[in-house]
Scaffold this motif. Structure first.
Motif, PDB file in Angstrom:
ATOM      1  N   MET A   1      -5.774 -14.610  10.859  1.00  0.00           N
ATOM      2  CA  MET A   1      -4.863 -14.871  10.450  1.00  0.00           C
ATOM      3  C   MET A   1      -3.581 -13.651  10.911  1.00  0.00           C
ATOM      4  SD  MET A   1      -5.737 -15.159   6.449  1.00  0.00           S
ATOM      5  CE  MET A   1      -7.196 -14.012   6.692  1.00  0.00           C
ATOM      6  N   ASP A   2      -2.381 -14.305  11.202  1.00  0.00           N
ATOM      7  CA  ASP A   2      -1.509 -13.505  12.249  1.00  0.00           C
ATOM      8  C   ASP A   2      -0.173 -13.410  11.491  1.00  0.00           C
ATOM      9  OD1 ASP A   2      -0.500 -16.292  12.039  1.00  0.00           O
ATOM     10  OD2 ASP A   2      -0.092 -16.247  14.273  1.00  0.00           O
ATOM     11  N   ALA A   3       0.003 -13.620  10.050  1.00  0.00           N
ATOM     12  CA  ALA A   3       1.303 -13.131   9.424  1.00  0.00           C
ATOM     13  C   ALA A   3       1.388 -12.619   8.272  1.00  0.00           C
ATOM     14  CB  ALA A   3       1.838 -14.703   9.333  1.00  0.00           C
ATOM     15  N   MET A   4       2.479 -11.826   7.866  1.00  0.00           N
ATOM     16  CA  MET A   4       2.633 -11.124   6.597  1.00  0.00           C
ATOM     17  C   MET A   4       2.287 -11.934   5.441  1.00  0.00           C
ATOM     18  SD  MET A   4       5.751  -8.898   5.455  1.00  0.00           S
ATOM     19  CE  MET A   4       6.235  -8.178   4.195  1.00  0.00           C
ATOM     20  N   GLY A   5       2.751 -13.370   5.732  1.00  0.00           N
ATOM     21  CA  GLY A   5       2.630 -14.145   4.435  1.00  0.00           C
ATOM     22  C   GLY A   5       1.289 -14.466   3.925  1.00  0.00           C
ATOM     23  N   PHE A   6       0.297 -14.239   4.855  1.00  0.00           N
ATOM     24  CA  PHE A   6      -1.242 -14.287   4.366  1.00  0.00           C
ATOM     25  C   PHE A   6      -1.878 -13.440   3.331  1.00  0.00           C
ATOM     26  CE2 PHE A   6      -1.421 -16.954   8.612  1.00  0.00           C
ATOM     27  CZ  PHE A   6      -2.155 -18.134   8.031  1.00  0.00           C
ATOM     28  N   GLY A   7      -0.831 -12.229   3.373  1.00  0.00           N
ATOM     29  CA  GLY A   7      -1.155 -11.209   2.347  1.00  0.00           C
ATOM     30  C   GLY A   7      -0.103 -11.241   1.344  1.00  0.00           C
ATOM     31  N   MET A   8       1.171 -10.923   1.615  1.00  0.00           N
ATOM     32  CA  MET A   8       2.139 -10.841   0.621  1.00  0.00           C
ATOM     33  C   MET A   8       2.531 -12.167   0.162  1.00  0.00           C
ATOM     34  SD  MET A   8       3.096  -7.973   0.198  1.00  0.00           S
ATOM     35  CE  MET A   8       3.176  -6.234   0.771  1.00  0.00           C
ATOM     36  N   GLY A   9       2.025 -13.372   0.730  1.00  0.00           N
ATOM     37  CA  GLY A   9       2.190 -14.708  -0.006  1.00  0.00           C
ATOM     38  C   GLY A   9       1.035 -14.915  -1.107  1.00  0.00           C
ATOM     39  N   ASN A  10       0.306 -14.060  -1.426  1.00  0.00           N
ATOM     40  CA  ASN A  10      -0.655 -13.853  -2.543  1.00  0.00           C
ATOM     41  C   ASN A  10      -0.243 -13.460  -3.999  1.00  0.00           C
ATOM     42  OD1 ASN A  10      -2.593 -14.825  -0.765  1.00  0.00           O
ATOM     43  ND2 ASN A  10      -3.529 -12.608  -0.401  1.00  0.00           N
ATOM     44  N   CYS A  11      -0.854 -13.718  -4.924  1.00  0.00           N
ATOM     45  CA  CYS A  11      -0.396 -13.141  -6.038  1.00  0.00           C
ATOM     46  C   CYS A  11      -1.195 -12.144  -7.029  1.00  0.00           C
ATOM     47  CB  CYS A  11      -0.213 -14.560  -7.212  1.00  0.00           C
ATOM     48  SG  CYS A  11       1.012 -15.688  -6.749  1.00  0.00           S
ATOM     49  N   CYS A  12      -0.561 -11.294  -7.551  1.00  0.00           N
ATOM     50  CA  CYS A  12      -1.411 -10.431  -8.152  1.00  0.00           C
ATOM     51  C   CYS A  12      -0.926 -10.160  -9.575  1.00  0.00           C
ATOM     52  CB  CYS A  12      -1.598  -9.110  -7.299  1.00  0.00           C
ATOM     53  SG  CYS A  12       0.000  -8.276  -6.892  1.00  0.00           S
ATOM     54  N   LEU A  13      -1.649  -9.245 -10.217  1.00  0.00           N
ATOM     55  CA  LEU A  13      -1.179  -8.681 -11.506  1.00  0.00           C
ATOM     56  C   LEU A  13      -1.168  -7.270 -11.747  1.00  0.00           C
ATOM     57  CD1 LEU A  13      -1.351  -9.683 -14.663  1.00  0.00           C
ATOM     58  CD2 LEU A  13      -3.786  -9.371 -14.662  1.00  0.00           C
ATOM     59  N   GLN A  14       0.174  -6.802 -12.125  1.00  0.00           N
ATOM     60  CA  GLN A  14       0.317  -5.340 -12.076  1.00  0.00           C
ATOM     61  C   GLN A  14       0.938  -4.962 -13.596  1.00  0.00           C
ATOM     62  OE1 GLN A  14       3.183  -5.714  -9.022  1.00  0.00           O
ATOM     63  NE2 GLN A  14       1.575  -5.339  -7.343  1.00  0.00           N
ATOM     64  N   VAL A  15       0.322  -3.588 -13.633  1.00  0.00           N
ATOM     65  CA  VAL A  15       0.856  -3.039 -14.951  1.00  0.00           C
ATOM     66  C   VAL A  15       1.565  -1.685 -14.957  1.00  0.00           C
ATOM     67  CG1 VAL A  15       0.182  -2.743 -17.116  1.00  0.00           C
ATOM     68  CG2 VAL A  15      -1.458  -3.768 -15.928  1.00  0.00           C
ATOM     69  N   THR A  16       2.609  -1.534 -15.610  1.00  0.00           N
ATOM     70  CA  THR A  16       3.258  -0.270 -15.231  1.00  0.00           C
ATOM     71  C   THR A  16       3.617   0.513 -16.729  1.00  0.00           C
ATOM     72  OG1 THR A  16       4.783  -1.004 -13.550  1.00  0.00           O
ATOM     73  CG2 THR A  16       5.624   0.745 -14.711  1.00  0.00           C
ATOM     74  N   PHE A  17       3.063   1.889 -16.434  1.00  0.00           N
ATOM     75  CA  PHE A  17       2.971   2.620 -18.008  1.00  0.00           C
ATOM     76  C   PHE A  17       4.068   3.503 -17.899  1.00  0.00           C
ATOM     77  CE2 PHE A  17      -1.316   1.504 -16.367  1.00  0.00           C
ATOM     78  CZ  PHE A  17      -1.506   0.634 -17.477  1.00  0.00           C
ATOM     79  N   GLN A  18       4.695   3.957 -19.179  1.00  0.00           N
ATOM     80  CA  GLN A  18       5.792   4.901 -19.336  1.00  0.00           C
ATOM     81  C   GLN A  18       4.773   6.147 -19.708  1.00  0.00           C
ATOM     82  OE1 GLN A  18       8.683   4.519 -21.982  1.00  0.00           O
ATOM     83  NE2 GLN A  18      10.406   4.821 -20.493  1.00  0.00           N
TER      84      GLN A  18
END
Lengths: 590, 233
Positions: A188-205
């Motif tokens: 694969m040869d483009a940023m989209g192959f990575g940043m075009g994926n979805c993920c799940l993130q949590v931020t804690f205070q």
């Protein structure tokens, strides 16, 4: 939670990514936060033009019943965004779209145009699939320019019965691709192959900077474990890969290091050798207790480090920031160059937000009361709101347990890095062995506000060798007599001491059951389930190829599961919905 | 866990006292390990929720309730407990728990609420009928009723409806029916202090407390207080 917009063509049995994220986002914001500042959801742009990101409108509170609002809120997000879609379109929480980068994978369709003037110059990923906001194409182009060539992503192919061996793709018209692609890998040869994926993130205070540093370190050791448990991305560019997680793909997709920085050429124009992409696991612990486990050579900007020390910042924090600043800015807006640094932190945020690591330490911006925050970033997104809530609640509960019992998970950071590599492999959740600390109880010693300074006697080093052992995820999560108590048993112990109402307790019970069973193998990860779905598909020819038809069936099924139109006991447990407490406001009948 | 706590405390305590003390049969023995108990500082008190659950072990005089609450307050250095839940007192085999079993303890708890030693009081494992009977009779109404973890996903609708109507919180617990039997207490005693005539000591009540940082879901401390009486040899 990040989402993809898809469109089904039922007649031709195809599914495509819809490039309407910008318009959907505009409407969601207009109807939501701009109409009502207390709107329960917030929407943000994401890299792909087919993506959007949704977060709760306000941070969750600290009481136990808040755990029962997470899934409600996720459902509301899904409902809100779904209501704006056209016929035959759907909102999907899948980590990587199996045919991303295959011919005609977008709607409308675009041909990639691999010319220098474009953003990606990709043979596969058309620039039209990138979010139309200039930030995203600029990021893409600047990463490529800084690197001096296109990004190179090689994901190992899964060798099935009829997969050619060696598996070699030919790119006769593109010299760069021909050189960069590796045998037995999906190129694969483009940023989209990575940043075009979805993920799940949590931020804690956190309640203080020291608590934030403590949590940052402790959770860093948990990242590979939870990533393997959340594995959901086995397919890339229409092929079955041999990895279950997106991490390595994204990491390579934004690797802007030059040949000098990567150590392929002697340093001439650049300042440092840099061992990792901007997107990778963390490189240093921040708490005093973590100091002795900082065994990774840390590349830092010495000038920044000295300046921070002079201004009274301690060594650990100074080196962390000085490490972030070895990266160049990737985008800068002309009108945002000359800023009053006493009142604006844009320059810091600009570097910070393009250091995509497993954990993120977030100092409060100037003139803000938001406090010190820590973001947990390794998780893959799951198909259903139930699963996503389960993973989020598990991690949040874990922070409460860490703080209550003053637990200590620290191991040498190089071992955490090794764990990250293991965690991505196919079926790591059951097959992988991970370094994990054996004795996690400090015996009630407060570790938040600092502990003894780093000591390094030979005796201690020998003792340290015994501090961690290789464990399976099942052992780490569920415990094993005489080896490790298990995170879920500790969570349960914590829960017994909290006042929890029956509704909330029932939800938590089901969430932890999912985590427990995924860890033990009684239930499948999304990655494994997808692999089995493909393997059993009548059109599949055991050749590691995911055709349009197979992709259509898979995404259709994912969408049915997400919308509770069908059950999926091997993934979620037997009829789990019915187990939910019937009086709960979150219950949905269908 | 509880037996561990008892043994650890007794071991540590007995290693610090003169051996004669045990043999001298004093009326009151206070076995505490002071460094294991954390008093709540007054400036933190508002951020904390101090809860307790009281388990009656043998047949008991109702003044035990007051003893237990007073002791918890003094150990934790607070004037008042935020919540006390009474575990259903043990009944003889085959006898269902009825209002009469609860009444003496509840009367005591009500007094403690009226005297501002406790803010809210609750019950454990009552079914709808039992809860309703208590509710109708009680001067100070139960604020919560705990149900066993095993039933939190399969709640009887009548209990749920009743609790909702009268604003009684339904909470969960994961305690066994009998948290501490006389026999297992004596065994713990025997193992920790071999010289002691363990069979002479009868546990009366057990109080489990927890101190929670209210808005953050963090357990600040947790512990048990147990009272045992020596019966004649």
């Amino acid at each position: 939670v990040e989402y993809m917009l898809v469109s089904f063509d039922h007649e031709n049995k195809r599914v495509q990514l819809v490039l309407s994220g910008e318009e959907v986002l505009e409407t969601l914001q207009e109807k939501g936060e701009r109409t009502n500042p207390n709107h329960p959801t917030l929407w943000r742009p994401e890299y792909g033009s087919y993506m959007i990101e949704g977060t709760p409108g306000q941070p969750y509170g600290g009481t136990m019943s808040e755990f029962n609002t997470v899934e409600d809120n996720m459902r509301q997000r899904r409902k809100e965004a779904t209501s704006l879609l056209k016929e035959n379109q759907a909102l999907c929480t899948i980590t990587s779209f199996p045919r991303l980068g295959c011919p005609g994978f977008t709607l409308p369709e675009f041909k990639p145009n691999p010319v220098e003037g474009g953003a990606s110059r990709s043979l596969f990923f058309p620039d039209e699939a990138i979010n139309k906001h200039p930030r995203f194409s600029t990021l893409t182009r600047n990463i490529r320019h800084r690197r001096g060539e296109k990004v190179v992503i090689n994901a190992p192919i899964f060798k099935d019965k009829n997969t050619p061996s060696p598996f070699i793709e030919k790119f006769p018209e593109d010299d760069e691709a021909a050189k960069a692609s590796k045998p037995d890998h999906i190129y694969m040869d483009a940023m989209g192959f990575g940043m075009g994926n979805c993920c799940l993130q949590v931020t804690f205070q956190a309640c203080s900077i020291s608590e934030a540093r403590y949590l940052y370190d402790q959770l860093a050791t948990i990242c590979p474990i939870v990533m393997a448990l959340s594995a959901a991305s086995p397919f890339y560019r229409g092929y079955v890969s041999d990895v279950d997680c997106r991490w390595g793909v994204i990491s390579a997709s934004v690797d802007d290091r030059t040949r000098e920085e990567r150590g392929l050429e002697p340093l001439k124009n650049n300042n440092y050798r840099i061992s990792k992409s901007r997107y990778d696991s963390i490189d240093s612990y921040l708490s005093e207790c973590g100091e002795k486990y900082n065994d990774i050579d840390l590349t830092i900007d010495k000038e920044i480090y000295e300046q921070l020390l002079q201004e009274g910042i301690d060594h650990l924090l100074a080196q962390h920031v000085a490490h972030l600043f070895i990266r160049d800015p990737l985008t800068l807006f002309e009108e945002k160059i000359h800023l009053d640094d006493a009142n604006e932190s844009d320059h810091f945020e600009n570097i910070q937000s393009t250091n995509w690591q497993t954990m993120r330490f977030k100092p409060p911006p100037p003139n803000s009361d938001i406090g010190w925050r820590v973001e947990f970033r390794p998780m893959e997104v799951q198909l259903t709101d139930f699963e996503n809530s389960a993973y989020v609640v598990f991690v949040v509960l874990l922070t409460r347990v860490i703080l209550s019992y003053k637990l200590d998970f620290l191991i040498p950071l190089s071992k955490v890095r090794e764990n990250m590599k293991v965690a991505q492999k196919r079926d790591a959740v059951l097959q992988g062995m991970f370094y994990f600390r054996k004795d996690i109880c400090k015996g009630g010693n407060a570790v938040v506000d600092g502990c003894g300074k780093a000591q390094q006697s030979a005796e201690l080093a020998a003792e340290e060798h015994e501090e961690y052992a290789l464990m399976s995820i099942d052992t780490i999560i569920n415990g094993k007599e005489g080896v490790f108590p298990g995170l879920i048993p500790i969570l349960n112990c914590y829960l017994e001491n909290m006042e929890v109402d029956v509704d909330t307790r029932c939800s938590i019970l089901n969430y932890l059951k999912l985590i427990k069973k995924r860890a033990s193998g009684e239930l499948m990860t999304v990655a494994k389930w997808m692999r089995e779905f493909i393997a059993n598909h009548p059109d599949y020819k055991q050749d590691s190829v995911i055709t349009d038809q197979i992709n259509y069936s898979l995404i259709l099924k994912c969408n049915q599961i997400a919308n509770e139109l069908c059950e999926c006991p091997e993934l979620l447990g037997p009829a789990f919905r019915r187990v939910r407490y019937s009086g709960s406001k979150t219950d949905s009948s269908n | 866990q509880l037996r561990d706590c008892i043994q650890k405390t007794l071991n540590e305590w007995s290693s610090q006292i003169s051996p004669d003390l045990v043999r001298e049969f004093p009326d009151v023995l206070e076995c505490t390990v002071s460094h294991a108990v954390e008093k709540i500082s007054p400036d933190e008190r508002d951020e904390m929720k101090v809860s307790a659950k009281l388990f009656m072990v043998g047949s008991n005089s109702s003044s035990s309730t007051k003893n237990a609450v007073d002791m918890a307050c003094s150990v934790l250095g607070v004037a008042q407990l935020d919540s006390v839940i009474i575990a259903s007192p043990p009944t003889e085999d085959g006898v269902n728990l009825s209002l009469e079993h609860l009444q003496p303890y509840w009367e005591e708890l009500q007094n403690l609420v009226q005297n501002k030693k406790i803010v809210a009081i609750g019950t454990s494992d009552l079914d709808k009928t039992q809860l309703e009977q208590l509710y109708q009779w009680a001067k100070v109404k139960p604020n919560s009723n705990q149900v066993n973890l095993a039933s939190c996903c399969v709640m009887p609708p009548d209990l749920t409806a009743f609790a909702k109507q009268f604003d009684i919180q339904l909470l969960t617990h994961n305690d066994p029916k009998e948290l501490l039997s006389e026999a297992s207490f004596q065994e713990a005693l025997r193992e920790s202090i071999p010289d002691i005539p363990a069979h002479e000591w009868v546990p009366l009540w057990l109080l489990r407390y927890s101190v929670i940082v209210k808005s953050r879901g963090i357990i600040k401390s947790k512990g048990y207080i147990l009272q045992a009486k020596r019966r004649g040899p």
